[in-house]
Design an enzyme around this catalytic site. Sequence first.
Site, short mmCIF file in Angstrom:
data_model
loop_
_atom_site.label_atom_id
_atom_site.label_comp_id
_atom_site.label_asym_id
_atom_site.label_seq_id
_atom_site.Cartn_x
_atom_site.Cartn_y
_atom_site.Cartn_z
CB THR A 33 15.51 0.78 5.20
OG1 THR A 33 14.99 2.08 5.38
CG2 THR A 33 14.44 -0.14 4.66
CD GLN A 82 13.16 7.05 10.84
OE1 GLN A 82 13.14 6.07 10.09
NE2 GLN A 82 13.91 8.10 10.62
CE1 TYR A 96 11.14 7.20 1.64
CE2 TYR A 96 12.81 8.09 3.12
CZ TYR A 96 12.45 7.25 2.08
OH TYR A 96 13.40 6.47 1.48
NE ARG A 151 17.74 11.06 10.44
CZ ARG A 151 18.46 10.17 9.77
NH1 ARG A 151 17.88 9.26 9.02
NH2 ARG A 151 19.77 10.16 9.87
NE ARG A 167 26.70 5.42 5.05
CZ ARG A 167 27.05 6.41 4.23
NH1 ARG A 167 27.12 6.19 2.94
NH2 ARG A 167 27.33 7.60 4.69
C1 PHB Z 1 16.07 3.83 2.36
O1 PHB Z 1 15.56 2.77 2.74
O2 PHB Z 1 16.61 3.93 1.29
C2 PHB Z 1 15.97 5.00 3.24
C3 PHB Z 1 14.99 5.01 4.23
C4 PHB Z 1 14.88 6.09 5.05
C5 PHB Z 1 15.76 7.14 4.89
C6 PHB Z 1 16.71 7.13 3.93
C7 PHB Z 1 16.82 6.05 3.09
O3 PHB Z 1 15.67 8.20 5.70
#
Ligand code: PHB
Length: 407
Positions: free
Chosen positions: A36, A111, A193, A240, A347
Amino acid sequence: MPQPVTSKPLKDTKIFKPIKVGKVELSNKIVYAPTTRKRALDNHVPSNLQYQYYDERTRFAGSLVISEGTFPTPKTGSDTNVPGIYNEEQVKAWKKINDKIHANGSYSSIQLWGLGRTADPVQTKKEGQKLNAPSAIFYDEESEKACKAAGQELHALTTEEVKDIIYNDYTVAAKNAVAAGFDFVELHGAHGYFIDQFFEPCSNKRTDEYGGSIENRCRFALELIDHLSTVIGADRLAIRISPWATFMGMKSQNDETSPFATYGYFADQLQKRKDKGQEIAYLSVVEPRVSGIINIAEDEQYGDNGFLKIIWKGVIMKAGNYTYDAPEFKTAIQDVDDDRTLVGFSRYITSNPDFWQKLHDGKELTPYDRDTFYYDSNWGYNTFAFDGEDRKVDEKKEKANYPQPIA
Ligand code: PHB
């Protein structure tokens, strides 16, 4: 700031040997896992900043990048400056990005990210939506307070509304994704989510066909996969999952049903479809080394995804802090040895547009800057240079460089 990390040259390892995924042949097994970043326009249309970002991260030909979480429909919740794929303007902007990715010789997956109970209540209300979820259960006290303060309602979807989301909303989103040039459509079924809220008992107390038993809790994802397979083809689809993550209020191994049982059944159902010729492109799994955006300390890690690889015989993508054993990247090398595993990094790709080239050649990686992950400007976004490039970055200027429409 994390410590700088170096890589040994990995060019002679299987990481840089080709692999077929769906109809596509990748030149290597490193995938940019979704992150994100919040650099879309206010109306959820991808921006000029995103165009540059994805262009720079696909220059190593034959690579796969998975987009940041992208909203399939306003109905599964919203948040500020996250892109969407539910209207024509969004499709046009993504098409420009994908044309560039393909011109670079690389590939993309979108995604589809429904938020459900984790949506931002203020932004979701602004867009005229309730917080729609499988059940009206807040994930923590704070989210309940925020929802009430926004005058929002957490709404348990009716059976009809669930079907409408599958057969209308996600269907339109998947068709749009193909029209926008994406090679794959990945369903976000992880990290607490929307889809994960169906999978796990703590967030799913439904009494209809979408709740209760393991079969019923997996039904939303499987029905979606079955239907979308008929619309865009199974070989374009992916999902996922994160069996061990306790992100966003999920209980994982402390829930009523063991993740081994829920996700074992789910993986078996995917395999049964594969046996009948309906093989999805890849199953993406989050390793127990991370939960959402958080690293899990070694002595607190619980779980093992090995069972998924025994049940599911297709392509699997694993993600979760692979850089911890740099510079050798032993775990990544071991994981790809079976010729059907992709390794996801995220990251370090935010701060190294030429991440693939750096691992190929064995170079030092620029540390990432977590503080700027969710900024709304270009600062901390397109401000990371390629190896050897002298990119002049003016902090003040980039902090005022906000997303604009793609020219
Ligand atoms: C986040 O934006 O914090 C985030 C979004 C999706 C994920 C994990 C973290 O799978």
